[in-house]
Design an enzyme around this catalytic site. Structure first.
Site, short mmCIF file in Angstrom:
data_model
loop_
_atom_site.label_atom_id
_atom_site.label_comp_id
_atom_site.label_asym_id
_atom_site.label_seq_id
_atom_site.Cartn_x
_atom_site.Cartn_y
_atom_site.Cartn_z
N CYS A 8 1.41 -3.90 0.45
CA CYS A 8 0.39 -4.04 -0.60
C CYS A 8 1.14 -4.22 -1.92
O CYS A 8 2.36 -4.26 -1.95
CB CYS A 8 -0.54 -2.83 -0.64
SG CYS A 8 0.20 -1.32 -1.25
N GLY A 9 0.40 -4.30 -2.99
CA GLY A 9 1.00 -4.57 -4.30
C GLY A 9 2.09 -3.60 -4.69
O GLY A 9 3.17 -3.99 -5.12
#
Length: 96
Positions: A8-9
């Site tokens: 994810c980010g």
């Protein structure tokens, strides 16, 4: 055993949750997997060492130019076990 990463980010909250969802689906499908989680930036560098990378559909293009051996699976709903299972069935050859 498959080497899998959930990305994810930031590699903290969402990827950890995706990791747990992926683990549940792999267990349901009787597929042994060593699952890690990290940020997309880290996963981009490490992708060659994994068989499968799971990330949000909007992040898939971060992995363009990677080796073709690593399967990149983009998820629209990161928490949907139904989508995760469908994508696994679509991209992986399952044991019989």
């Amino acid at each position: 055993m498959l080497k899998v990463v959930a990305a994810c980010g930031n590699g903290m909250g969402s990827s950890q949750i995706i990791k747990m969802k992926i683990a549940k689906v792999f267990k349901k499908l009787n597929i042994e997997a060593d699952i890690h989680h990290m940020s997309v930036g880290e996963a981009k560098s490490a992708a060659n060492g994994f068989d499968v990378v799971f990330c949000g559909a909007t992040l898939v293009e971060n992995f363009s130019g990677r080796n073709k051996k690593t399967i990149i699976i983009g998820l629209v709903n990161l928490l949907s076990e139904t989508e995760i299972e469908a994508k696994i069935r679509e991209h992986l050859t399952l044991p019989e």
